[in-house]
Design an enzyme around this catalytic site. Structure first.
Site, PDB file in Angstrom:
ATOM      1  N   ASP A 148       0.853  -1.173   0.000  1.00  0.00           N
ATOM      2  CA  ASP A 148       0.000   0.000   0.000  1.00  0.00           C
ATOM      3  C   ASP A 148       0.902   1.241   0.000  1.00  0.00           C
ATOM      4  OD1 ASP A 148      -1.623   2.116   0.680  1.00  0.00           O
ATOM      5  OD2 ASP A 148      -2.796   0.968   2.153  1.00  0.00           O
TER       6      ASP A 148
ATOM      7  N   LYS B 213       8.148  14.756 -27.283  1.00  0.00           N
ATOM      8  CA  LYS B 213       7.860  14.417 -28.681  1.00  0.00           C
ATOM      9  C   LYS B 213       8.902  15.081 -29.573  1.00  0.00           C
ATOM     10  CE  LYS B 213       2.842  13.990 -28.253  1.00  0.00           C
ATOM     11  NZ  LYS B 213       2.148  13.055 -29.101  1.00  0.00           N
TER      12      LYS B 213
ATOM     13  N   ASP C  52      -6.803  19.249 -19.012  1.00  0.00           N
ATOM     14  CA  ASP C  52      -6.222  18.016 -19.546  1.00  0.00           C
ATOM     15  C   ASP C  52      -5.100  18.295 -20.553  1.00  0.00           C
ATOM     16  OD1 ASP C  52      -6.062  15.199 -19.842  1.00  0.00           O
ATOM     17  OD2 ASP C  52      -7.326  15.256 -21.630  1.00  0.00           O
TER      18      ASP C  52
ATOM     19  N   HIS D  69       0.166  20.648 -22.241  1.00  0.00           N
ATOM     20  CA  HIS D  69       0.715  20.357 -23.569  1.00  0.00           C
ATOM     21  C   HIS D  69       0.719  21.578 -24.505  1.00  0.00           C
ATOM     22  CE1 HIS D  69       0.287  16.444 -22.003  1.00  0.00           C
ATOM     23  NE2 HIS D  69      -0.857  16.089 -22.542  1.00  0.00           N
TER      24      HIS D  69
ATOM     25  N   LYS E 137     -12.243  16.595 -28.021  1.00  0.00           N
ATOM     26  CA  LYS E 137     -12.527  15.188 -28.300  1.00  0.00           C
ATOM     27  C   LYS E 137     -13.647  15.110 -29.327  1.00  0.00           C
ATOM     28  CE  LYS E 137     -10.054  13.620 -24.666  1.00  0.00           C
ATOM     29  NZ  LYS E 137      -8.769  12.930 -24.856  1.00  0.00           N
TER      30      LYS E 137
ATOM     31  N   LYS F 109      -7.720  13.240 -36.140  1.00  0.00           N
ATOM     32  CA  LYS F 109      -6.722  13.272 -35.059  1.00  0.00           C
ATOM     33  C   LYS F 109      -5.500  13.999 -35.614  1.00  0.00           C
ATOM     34  CE  LYS F 109      -3.968  10.646 -31.773  1.00  0.00           C
ATOM     35  NZ  LYS F 109      -3.746  11.822 -30.902  1.00  0.00           N
TER      36      LYS F 109
HETATM   37  C1  BG6 Z   1      -3.042  13.147 -22.415  1.00  0.00           C
HETATM   38  C2  BG6 Z   1      -4.488  13.466 -22.154  1.00  0.00           C
HETATM   39  O1  BG6 Z   1      -2.212  13.919 -21.598  1.00  0.00           O
HETATM   40  O2  BG6 Z   1      -2.738  13.425 -23.783  1.00  0.00           O
HETATM   41  C3  BG6 Z   1      -5.400  12.700 -23.103  1.00  0.00           C
HETATM   42  O3  BG6 Z   1      -4.813  13.119 -20.820  1.00  0.00           O
HETATM   43  C4  BG6 Z   1      -4.978  12.923 -24.540  1.00  0.00           C
HETATM   44  O4  BG6 Z   1      -6.762  13.068 -22.921  1.00  0.00           O
HETATM   45  C5  BG6 Z   1      -3.482  12.651 -24.704  1.00  0.00           C
HETATM   46  O5  BG6 Z   1      -5.735  12.034 -25.359  1.00  0.00           O
HETATM   47  C6  BG6 Z   1      -3.018  12.991 -26.107  1.00  0.00           C
HETATM   48  O6  BG6 Z   1      -1.690  12.620 -26.280  1.00  0.00           O
HETATM   49  P1  BG6 Z   1      -1.106  12.342 -27.735  1.00  0.00           P
HETATM   50  O7  BG6 Z   1       0.329  12.077 -27.501  1.00  0.00           O
HETATM   51  O8  BG6 Z   1      -1.868  11.160 -28.280  1.00  0.00           O
HETATM   52  O9  BG6 Z   1      -1.389  13.573 -28.554  1.00  0.00           O
END
Ligand code: BG6
Length: 458
Positions: free
Chosen positions: A86, A174, A227, A232, A314, A319
């Site tokens: 734990d 990346k 998120d 990012h 989303k 994508k």
């Molecule tokens: C994550 C998020 O940090 O990044 C996700 O929590 C998102 O919701 C993801 O889908 C996207 O990452 P990538 O590398 O696929 O663009």
């Protein structure tokens, strides 16, 4: 300054989803490239044997990589060990300490629910496991608001030095994201036009063509801004706009964030896709955004007057993640005695997703005629340069080597939360959008004055 290379990698949360999808496959790829040189001690709650851990690793790696190189996998399996317990129980740390033996520079990677970050860090400290060059890598999210991020920094500084803290943002690992800086500063043609004399606006798009799937209970208290925007996309923006990092990236990165005023809620459109409220784990009356589009400014000599538009969401049509640096239109001009009025902007498009590369959307003469036509000059990085390492390979290696340049520091994380805090504090009801569209109409209209959003080229 922690610069000694780690002699142990310790992963908390090895039975979780992220470990399965990212960490274990990345360890395998590092092993294949002969870049892993330390014992990897894994930690989780389940009472697993070493064989169970190895079987789990094999399955995770096969899922992501397809066929496995047995020789490489055997080497990795020999490196792995497992300690269970734990995370709140001091006994776990005593067992872990025994497993680690004599170490002064362990790299602890916490891919555990964020609510446990401080618990684990405090327990490591109590067990005297944070001395010397030991370091902790914290998965995202680091805080849920400006205040929680500041509090977390304060608490951690009570038990460890800043140079022992690595706040992970996988976008910084990346290759195409890192390429933003190289492209800008390693080529004479970009830097002279990279400012408010030539650039009309900057647009950052992060589109995903799927919903929150089985992550409803994670996503619902979070939403798009927390998120992916606070972390990012603001990091991507900083690399797109910062000054050249002569010695160290931290200062010019921070300068950009300090030049960005808090986002005005008037400049934000929040959306929620139809059907989101039916997702398992989502509240039936949820007001969480699954899409956001916003406008911000950078008050600097270089960027003053150039709006920055960010949209992410989303269930969008594609994508893709990309940055568009939209150049100002040329004025109406005569060429060969005929007045040309340009309808199009020329765009520099930096693609950061799986089709990573650069496109220059320019105008040329229509063949056989004399109108101006838009065409794309495009480079695909994977075709031109070969496959790149995955973000977690790079980030784990950097943390173990004590290279903090890919990890946002205390001030940076606090500034990025400060920028988005007003829109977290003032959430209006999100507007509904149909899955497979570009969000609410108000978001589409936001950039009309600047020629509209560019459809990602996928
Ligand atoms: C994550 C998020 O940090 O990044 C996700 O929590 C998102 O919701 C993801 O889908 C996207 O990452 P990538 O590398 O696929 O663009």
């Amino acid at each position: 300054m922690a610069s000694q290379t780690s002699d142990r990698l310790v992963i908390f949360g090895i039975t979780g989803d992220l470990a399965k999808k990212m960490t274990l496959p990345s360890l395998y790829r590092l092993e294949r490239r002969n870049m892993l040189h330390v014992p990897v001690v894994t930690v989780a709650f389940n009472d697993w044997t070493h064989d169970q851990l190895v079987a789990h690793a094999r399955e995770s790696i096969e899922n992501e990589e397809g066929a496995i190189d047995e020789e490489v996998f055997t080497r990795l399996a020999q490196r792995l060990s497992y300690v269970h317990g734990d995370f709140k129980d001091p006994e776990l740390y005593q067992n872990l300490k025994k497993e680690l033996g004599d170490t002064n520079s362990a790299c602890y990677y916490l891919e555990v629910p964020p609510g446990l970050f401080i618990t684990v860090a405090q327990q490591l400290y109590n067990a005297d496991m944070l001395h010397g060059e030991a370091r902790i890598v914290f998965e995202k999210p680091f805080g849920t608001s400006y205040k929680t991020a500041v509090d977390m920094n304060k608490t951690l500084h009570g038990i460890m030095r800043e140079d022992q803290i690595y706040r992970l943002d996988h976008y910084l690992g990346k290759e195409p994201v890192q390429d933003l800086l190289y492209l800008r500063f390693a080529n004479t043609m970009f830097e002279p036009v990279w400012d408010n004399h030539y650039v009309a606006c900057i647009m950052v798009t992060m589109a995903e063509d799927f919903g929150v799937a089985d992550r409803g209970s994670f996503y619902d208290p979070v939403g798009t801004i927390r998120d992916v925007v606070q972390n990012h996309l603001l990091q991507v923006l900083a690399l797109t706009t910062m000054e050249v990092p002569v010695h160290d990236i931290a200062a010019p990165r921070l300068d950009i964030f300090r030049a960005i005023p808090d986002v005005d809620p008037k400049n934000v459109v929040r959306g929620q896709y139809e059907g989101y409220k039916e997702v398992k784990g989502v509240k039936p009356d949820s007001a969480t955004e699954t899409f956001v589009a916003l406008r911000m400014d950078i008050n600097s000599m270089r960027w003053g007057g150039v709006p920055v538009f960010i949209r992410a969401g989303k269930n969008l049509p594609v994508k893709a993640t990309e940055v568009v640096v939209r150049m100002k239109k040329i004025p109406p001009i005569y060429i060969n005695g005929r007045l040309r009025v340009s309808e199009f902007h020329d765009d520099i498009v930096l693609r950061l997703g799986s089709d990573s590369g650069v496109s220059l959307a320019i105008r040329v003469k229509q063949p056989g005629g004399d109108h101006l036509e838009p065409v794309d000059l495009s480079v695909d990085f994977a075709k031109a340069l070969g496959d790149a390492p995955e973000p977690y390979e790079l980030l784990l290696t950097s943390a173990m080597e004590g290279d903090r340049s890919l990890f946002p520091d205390e001030a940076t994380v606090e500034e990025t939360w400060r920028i988005v805090q007003p829109i977290i504090d003032d959430p209006d009801q999100p507007q509904t959008y149909k899955p497979g569209t570009w969000g609410p109409q108000a978001a589409i209209d936001m950039t009309a004055e600047y020629g509209g959003w560019r459809e990602p080229t996928v």
